[in-house]
Design an enzyme around this catalytic site. Sequence first.
Site, PDB file in Angstrom:
ATOM      1  N   GLU A   1      -5.655  -8.133   1.092  1.00 37.31           N
ATOM      2  CA  GLU A   1      -6.157  -7.747   2.416  1.00 37.31           C
ATOM      3  C   GLU A   1      -7.626  -7.418   2.283  1.00 37.31           C
ATOM      4  O   GLU A   1      -8.032  -6.700   1.364  1.00 37.31           O
ATOM      5  CB  GLU A   1      -5.466  -6.490   2.975  1.00 37.31           C
ATOM      6  CG  GLU A   1      -4.151  -6.721   3.661  1.00 37.31           C
ATOM      7  CD  GLU A   1      -3.562  -5.447   4.280  1.00 37.31           C
ATOM      8  OE1 GLU A   1      -4.329  -4.614   4.805  1.00 37.31           O
ATOM      9  OE2 GLU A   1      -2.340  -5.287   4.201  1.00 37.31           O
TER      10      GLU A   1
ATOM     11  N   GLU B   1       0.802  -1.227   0.000  1.00 33.92           N
ATOM     12  CA  GLU B   1       0.000   0.000   0.000  1.00 33.92           C
ATOM     13  C   GLU B   1       0.835   1.278   0.000  1.00 33.92           C
ATOM     14  O   GLU B   1       0.724   2.078   0.945  1.00 33.92           O
ATOM     15  CB  GLU B   1      -0.915   0.047   1.224  1.00 33.92           C
ATOM     16  CG  GLU B   1      -1.940  -1.034   1.312  1.00 33.92           C
ATOM     17  CD  GLU B   1      -2.992  -0.746   2.391  1.00 33.92           C
ATOM     18  OE1 GLU B   1      -2.811   0.167   3.207  1.00 33.92           O
ATOM     19  OE2 GLU B   1      -4.012  -1.461   2.408  1.00 33.92           O
TER      20      GLU B   1
HETATM   21  C1  BGP Z   1      -4.172  -1.692   5.778  1.00 31.49           C
HETATM   22  C2  BGP Z   1      -2.759  -1.940   6.220  1.00 31.49           C
HETATM   23  C3  BGP Z   1      -2.647  -2.846   7.419  1.00 31.49           C
HETATM   24  C4  BGP Z   1      -3.767  -2.758   8.428  1.00 31.49           C
HETATM   25  C5  BGP Z   1      -5.144  -2.612   7.772  1.00 31.49           C
HETATM   26  C6  BGP Z   1      -6.289  -2.334   8.721  1.00 31.49           C
HETATM   27  O1  BGP Z   1      -4.263  -0.442   5.172  1.00 31.49           O
HETATM   28  O2  BGP Z   1      -1.983  -2.531   5.200  1.00 31.49           O
HETATM   29  O3  BGP Z   1      -1.372  -2.644   7.969  1.00 31.49           O
HETATM   30  O4  BGP Z   1      -3.491  -1.902   9.422  1.00 31.49           O
HETATM   31  O5  BGP Z   1      -5.138  -1.611   6.792  1.00 31.49           O
HETATM   32  O6  BGP Z   1      -6.495  -0.958   8.916  1.00 31.49           O
HETATM   33  P1  BGP Z   1      -6.386  -0.242  10.332  1.00 31.49           P
HETATM   34  O7  BGP Z   1      -5.296  -0.957  11.050  1.00 31.49           O
HETATM   35  O8  BGP Z   1      -6.020   1.158  10.039  1.00 31.49           O
HETATM   36  O9  BGP Z   1      -7.711  -0.390  10.970  1.00 31.49           O
END
Ligand code: BGP
Length: 454
Positions: free
Chosen positions: A353, A166
């Site tokens: 993801e 990302e």
């Molecule tokens: C994505 C990232 C992860 C993770 C996920 C969940 O953008 O790659 O590292 O954190 O989001 O989001 P958050 O943790 O901000 O709730």
Amino acid sequence: MKIQFPWEFSFGAATSGPQTEGASDKKVESIWDYWYRTQPEVFHNQVGNNPACNTYYEYMQDVELMKECRLNSFRTSIQWSRIFKDPLTLSINEDGVSFYRNYFKAIKEANIDLYVNLFHFDLPFVLEDEYGGWLSDKVVDLYVEFAKACFQLFDEFVDKWITFNEPIAFTRSAYFYNDIYPCHKGTQAYVTANNNILKAHMLAVSFYKKNYCKEIGIVLDLLPPIICSKEDQYAGLVYDVFINKIFLDPCIKHEYNKDYLEILKKHEMDIQPITEFHPIDFVGINYYQPVYVRKQGDYRESGFYPWYYFETYIPEGVRINEYRGWAIEPRVVYDIAKTIQNEYGNIKWYLSENGMGVENEEKFLKDGMIQDDYRTEFIKEHLYYLAKAVEEGSNCFGYHLWTFIDCFSWKNTFKNRYGLVSLNLQTREKKLKKNAFFYRDLAVNKFFIGPSYV
Ligand code: BGP
């Protein structure tokens, strides 16, 4: 209704080094370590990423849990700040190297495909301090040296390499919205940082392809714009260009997006376009939410920001994940798959993801287990659309849930939980949640019944 995936389809989970490993004293500081040390109040409940899931010390237990979940594949990342004792002189941290070798070996011995990412928002602090981070060419060169070291040290264990996770999520927050360290605010910094990351990605891919033979790709987050009226079309286009296409186009089509270059020119932004593009073997797409976009109605910045052209909003009636404030739109998975199929040459890809963060998840604890049926439903809804696209020829080879064990989540720390496995921060117990049993059957049998609305 039976939703069937191909037999070879991979069901796994994703996480990252800085969000799980802990053991910060065994490495040099990353920007996250530095930021937490100097401004702990920025982090939810003032919790940092040490010990996180304590994976550095408990990796064997973690691998046992992966086996219990019957994961077909697993992604984590190598922390740049754990590989070098000094990221400037490139002197190797032997302790960090043996940690990753042992951890990766255990994953492979468990018969799980290992995907390894080289950058998950975790720049060594010294590179920010000394050179200004991704605004500097020097950091591009040092990243390439880091990547070369990782290829040499770990290629024998790795099934798929990933250059960056990302990049836009990171540069957007770090260089554009003044939201995470180093807290820049400016379109020029965003453009430059992205272009340097693109350069670093291409150089790493080119080196890898010349010298090794596994697969290498990149993981991009997509926030597909949804527009509700014709007059918002251009706003949607600019959003798509500035958030989604900066990497998608050069990485897959091997050219910059023309609208992007035109808008930069119009607003006198400087970019030194790269001229060498190197093909990747696959792309990972992280999808959590679409974004509703409309024409900007109230631009108040001095200077140029892309939101000169658009604003984002959530229309009334849209279903959202109340803990995260994100719209839930499973059908967008199908749209993404179709876009990749029709506009990006049907490149090999996976949904790298997707997941649901829930606050205070202990309230769903019953009989010693988190009863996260809502998560199972969320997964089924998204997979329903993915299966439909696969049936229509989308070249998608897998799905990774975010995440394996409840982990540290940047400024939100442990507020929202996403895991297949729960982590009790008091007792440190790690235990499968109810959804993990659904996911285990899916990983073994490659089908499920549902979702409920079908
Ligand atoms: C994505 C990232 C992860 C993770 C996920 C969940 O953008 O790659 O590292 O954190 O989001 O989001 P958050 O943790 O901000 O709730």
